[in-house]
Design a protein around this motif. Structure first.
Motif, mmCIF file in Angstrom:
data_model
loop_
_atom_site.group_PDB
_atom_site.id
_atom_site.type_symbol
_atom_site.label_atom_id
_atom_site.label_comp_id
_atom_site.label_asym_id
_atom_site.label_seq_id
_atom_site.Cartn_x
_atom_site.Cartn_y
_atom_site.Cartn_z
ATOM 1 N N GLY A 160 49.022 25.552 38.654
ATOM 2 C CA GLY A 160 48.680 24.834 37.423
ATOM 3 C C GLY A 160 49.441 25.326 36.208
ATOM 4 N N ILE A 161 49.495 26.643 36.017
ATOM 5 C CA ILE A 161 50.188 27.187 34.847
ATOM 6 C C ILE A 161 51.672 26.828 34.869
ATOM 7 N N PRO A 162 52.375 27.025 35.994
ATOM 8 C CA PRO A 162 53.794 26.625 35.990
ATOM 9 C C PRO A 162 53.985 25.130 35.755
ATOM 10 N N LEU B 214 42.702 30.712 42.143
ATOM 11 C CA LEU B 214 43.993 31.249 42.555
ATOM 12 C C LEU B 214 45.029 30.131 42.655
ATOM 13 N N LEU B 215 44.635 29.021 43.266
ATOM 14 C CA LEU B 215 45.543 27.870 43.352
ATOM 15 C C LEU B 215 45.890 27.328 41.974
ATOM 16 N N ILE C 174 43.722 38.031 35.755
ATOM 17 C CA ILE C 174 42.490 38.815 35.653
ATOM 18 C C ILE C 174 41.286 37.971 36.055
ATOM 19 N N VAL C 175 41.235 36.742 35.561
ATOM 20 C CA VAL C 175 40.122 35.855 35.924
ATOM 21 C C VAL C 175 40.094 35.639 37.428
ATOM 22 N N VAL C 176 41.252 35.364 38.011
ATOM 23 C CA VAL C 176 41.319 35.144 39.463
ATOM 24 C C VAL C 176 40.879 36.402 40.202
ATOM 25 N N ALA C 177 41.350 37.559 39.757
ATOM 26 C CA ALA C 177 40.986 38.806 40.428
ATOM 27 C C ALA C 177 39.488 39.049 40.383
ATOM 28 N N ILE C 178 38.877 38.794 39.235
ATOM 29 C CA ILE C 178 37.433 39.000 39.099
ATOM 30 C C ILE C 178 36.666 38.055 40.015
ATOM 31 N N LEU D 198 35.310 29.407 44.739
ATOM 32 C CA LEU D 198 35.791 29.251 43.373
ATOM 33 C C LEU D 198 36.976 30.181 43.109
ATOM 34 N N GLY D 199 36.924 31.367 43.690
ATOM 35 C CA GLY D 199 38.036 32.309 43.538
ATOM 36 C C GLY D 199 39.318 31.750 44.113
#
Length: 164
Positions: free
Chosen positions: A82-84, A76-77, A59-63, A71-72
């Motif tokens: 990062g999360i995985p 996204l990167l 959601i943050v990336v989409a916004i 920054l978007g």
């Protein structure tokens, strides 16, 4: 003691598994003292938290991406890699994902009662399970295995792990 063949808990003095009949005198294990199997609701809660982390990041990336800014793209990167990376590092180091940390459960080896490490926690539980999930009924059957007495899903059996 847990049968190393089928994973079902047995009495400490049992010679044969009450479920599969396999001799367990030298093949079974005792989960480390102080460990109890994680409850089904706590495992579900951890999975939902992990899912929420991904959805929140999306959601943050989409916004931000909607604003078409550098920054978007950076976010996204970060969300994509990062999360995985964080989840894998936590699984290897602690046997926990972000969700498992929050609900205070962890993955341990059936044989040792200790953190199972990269091979079991990531390669077997995540990657092999992901590949098997491409078989249509597999994901449902894997989830339904949580209702066994030992609460081990197929991915737990493949990896030789318990969630405690």
């Amino acid at each position: 003691m847990f049968c190393s063949n089928c994973g079902v808990p047995n009495d400490d003095g049992a010679s044969f598994c009450a479920n599969c009949g396999e001799p367990i005198a030298n093949k079974s294990t005792i989960v480390n003292p102080g460990y109890t199997l994680a409850t089904r609701p706590s495992r579900l809660g951890a999975k939902l938290i992990d899912f929420a982390v991904w959805i929140g990041a999306g959601i943050v990336v989409a916004i931000v991406f909607a604003a078409s800014t550098p920054l978007g793209f950076l976010l996204l990167l970060l969300a994509s890699f990062g999360i995985p990376i964080v989840q894998i590092a936590l699984l290897v180091r602690d046997g926990q994902t972000i969700g498992k940390k929050i609900v205070d459960i962890r993955i341990v080896s059936v044989e040792t009662g200790q953190n199972a490490g990269f091979g079991s926690n990531v390669a077997m539980r995540v990657w092999v399970n992901f590949l098997l999930s491409t078989i249509p009924p597999y994901a449902l059957v894997d989830i339904l295995f949580i209702f066994r007495d030992d609460q081990r899903c197929i991915h737990d059996l493949i990896a030789g792990t318990h969630v405690v």
